[in-house]
Write a protein that holds these residues in place. Structure first.
Motif, mmCIF file in Angstrom:
data_model
loop_
_atom_site.group_PDB
_atom_site.id
_atom_site.type_symbol
_atom_site.label_atom_id
_atom_site.label_comp_id
_atom_site.label_asym_id
_atom_site.label_seq_id
_atom_site.Cartn_x
_atom_site.Cartn_y
_atom_site.Cartn_z
ATOM 1 N N ILE A 1 6.411 4.871 29.499
ATOM 2 C CA ILE A 1 7.130 3.667 29.939
ATOM 3 C C ILE A 1 6.883 2.504 28.975
ATOM 4 O O ILE A 1 7.692 1.588 28.882
ATOM 5 C CB ILE A 1 6.782 3.304 31.390
ATOM 6 N N ASN A 2 5.775 2.551 28.243
ATOM 7 C CA ASN A 2 5.489 1.504 27.255
ATOM 8 C C ASN A 2 6.571 1.413 26.183
ATOM 9 O O ASN A 2 6.747 0.369 25.564
ATOM 10 C CB ASN A 2 4.130 1.746 26.594
ATOM 11 N N LEU A 3 7.310 2.479 25.965
ATOM 12 C CA LEU A 3 8.380 2.486 24.968
ATOM 13 C C LEU A 3 9.583 1.667 25.416
ATOM 14 O O LEU A 3 10.475 1.386 24.610
ATOM 15 C CB LEU A 3 8.810 3.918 24.660
ATOM 16 N N LEU A 4 9.608 1.276 26.674
ATOM 17 C CA LEU A 4 10.703 0.460 27.201
ATOM 18 C C LEU A 4 10.372 -1.028 27.244
ATOM 19 O O LEU A 4 11.208 -1.828 27.650
ATOM 20 C CB LEU A 4 11.080 0.933 28.613
ATOM 21 N N LYS A 5 9.174 -1.390 26.841
ATOM 22 C CA LYS A 5 8.802 -2.801 26.859
ATOM 23 C C LYS A 5 9.651 -3.588 25.874
ATOM 24 O O LYS A 5 9.941 -3.115 24.768
ATOM 25 C CB LYS A 5 7.330 -2.982 26.498
ATOM 26 N N LYS A 6 10.044 -4.801 26.268
ATOM 27 C CA LYS A 6 10.777 -5.676 25.355
ATOM 28 C C LYS A 6 9.931 -5.974 24.131
ATOM 29 O O LYS A 6 10.416 -5.952 23.004
ATOM 30 C CB LYS A 6 11.166 -6.980 26.047
ATOM 31 N N LYS A 7 8.664 -6.255 24.368
ATOM 32 C CA LYS A 7 7.744 -6.561 23.273
ATOM 33 C C LYS A 7 6.856 -5.342 23.036
ATOM 34 O O LYS A 7 5.959 -5.058 23.815
ATOM 35 C CB LYS A 7 6.897 -7.781 23.610
ATOM 36 N N LEU A 8 7.145 -4.629 21.955
ATOM 37 C CA LEU A 8 6.389 -3.425 21.641
ATOM 38 C C LEU A 8 5.117 -3.767 20.874
ATOM 39 O O LEU A 8 5.126 -4.607 19.977
ATOM 40 C CB LEU A 8 7.232 -2.470 20.790
ATOM 41 N N ASP A 9 4.043 -3.098 21.223
ATOM 42 C CA ASP A 9 2.778 -3.200 20.496
ATOM 43 C C ASP A 9 2.173 -1.800 20.459
ATOM 44 O O ASP A 9 1.169 -1.521 21.104
ATOM 45 C CB ASP A 9 1.832 -4.194 21.184
ATOM 46 N N PRO B 1 11.785 -0.004 17.101
ATOM 47 C CA PRO B 1 12.848 -0.863 17.643
ATOM 48 C C PRO B 1 14.236 -0.522 17.083
ATOM 49 O O PRO B 1 15.229 -0.551 17.819
ATOM 50 C CB PRO B 1 12.408 -2.274 17.237
ATOM 51 N N GLU B 2 14.303 -0.169 15.807
ATOM 52 C CA GLU B 2 15.594 0.202 15.218
ATOM 53 C C GLU B 2 16.132 1.487 15.844
ATOM 54 O O GLU B 2 17.320 1.571 16.189
ATOM 55 C CB GLU B 2 15.458 0.375 13.703
ATOM 56 N N LEU B 3 15.266 2.489 15.997
ATOM 57 C CA LEU B 3 15.700 3.751 16.602
ATOM 58 C C LEU B 3 16.104 3.551 18.062
ATOM 59 O O LEU B 3 17.085 4.126 18.534
ATOM 60 C CB LEU B 3 14.596 4.800 16.508
ATOM 61 N N ARG B 4 15.338 2.735 18.748
ATOM 62 C CA ARG B 4 15.644 2.456 20.151
ATOM 63 C C ARG B 4 17.001 1.766 20.270
ATOM 64 O O ARG B 4 17.812 2.109 21.139
ATOM 65 C CB ARG B 4 14.529 1.606 20.753
ATOM 66 N N ASP B 5 17.272 0.813 19.383
ATOM 67 C CA ASP B 5 18.571 0.141 19.372
ATOM 68 C C ASP B 5 19.704 1.114 19.066
ATOM 69 O O ASP B 5 20.789 1.012 19.653
ATOM 70 C CB ASP B 5 18.583 -1.001 18.355
ATOM 71 N N LEU B 6 19.469 2.067 18.156
ATOM 72 C CA LEU B 6 20.481 3.098 17.871
ATOM 73 C C LEU B 6 20.804 3.893 19.130
ATOM 74 O O LEU B 6 21.972 4.195 19.392
ATOM 75 C CB LEU B 6 19.981 4.056 16.784
ATOM 76 N N CYS B 7 19.775 4.214 19.885
ATOM 77 C CA CYS B 7 19.988 4.955 21.131
ATOM 78 C C CYS B 7 20.826 4.146 22.115
ATOM 79 O O CYS B 7 21.746 4.680 22.737
ATOM 80 C CB CYS B 7 18.644 5.317 21.760
ATOM 81 N N VAL B 8 20.504 2.878 22.242
ATOM 82 C CA VAL B 8 21.255 2.010 23.156
ATOM 83 C C VAL B 8 22.714 1.939 22.714
ATOM 84 O O VAL B 8 23.634 2.079 23.536
ATOM 85 C CB VAL B 8 20.615 0.607 23.230
#
Length: 154
Positions: A43-51, A99-106
């Motif tokens: 679920i940490n992969l869904l955080k707006k602010k990734l660390d 974040p780039e890969l996650r945005d591609l998925c979205v």
């Protein structure tokens, strides 16, 4: 009718974030209908602010610039150093960031489902997670996974 691809993402570290996002973005680009169910540490992969940090302990296959005994990996500051080294390697090789890969998925309409039990268990707030994701339990995901051509656990 599009093929379906279901992924369960259970890990929330930098190194374990790549497989679900790479596979799902690729599958979506190939025309698959894709869902990722994020549960427990995933679920940490869904955080707006990734660390995100690298998980070197318990990962003997991790290539390091020099041999790194497990005992040294447990020392304070080693995880931060190894994470910085990995982020630099990712950048120097031109690999997309999480974040780039996650945005591609979205952008490719990959459906993200946050496990509601995990949200409740770890006291996550919806405002801390990405906008536009779905929340549901295992039954929500299994309905899709049961009809999928491919299902993976990561």
């Amino acid at each position: 009718m599009a093929k379906k691809f279901a992924i369960i993402a259970t890990k929330g570290s930098l190194d374990w974030a790549y497989p679900p996002f790479i596979l799902s973005s690729t599958a979506a680009a190939l025309g698959y209908e894709v869902q990722i169910f994020f549960t427990f540490y995933g679920i940490n992969l869904l955080k707006k602010k990734l660390d995100l940090k690298v998980t070197s302990l318990g990962n003997p296959g991790m290539p390091m610039p020099m041999p790194m005994p497990v005992l040294l990996q447990a020392l304070p500051g080693m995880q931060a150093m190894m994470t910085a080294m990995m982020k630099q390697k990712i950048k120097s090789k031109g690999v997309a960031s999480i974040p780039e890969l996650r945005d591609l998925c979205v952008e490719a309409d990959v459906k993200f489902i946050a496990c509601q039990m995990t949200v409740d268990l770890f006291d996550f707030k919806h405002r801390d997670l990405l906008d536009g994701i779905d929340y549901g339990g295992a039954a929500t995901f299994l309905e899709f996974a049961g009809q999928s051509d491919i299902a993976m656990y990561m």
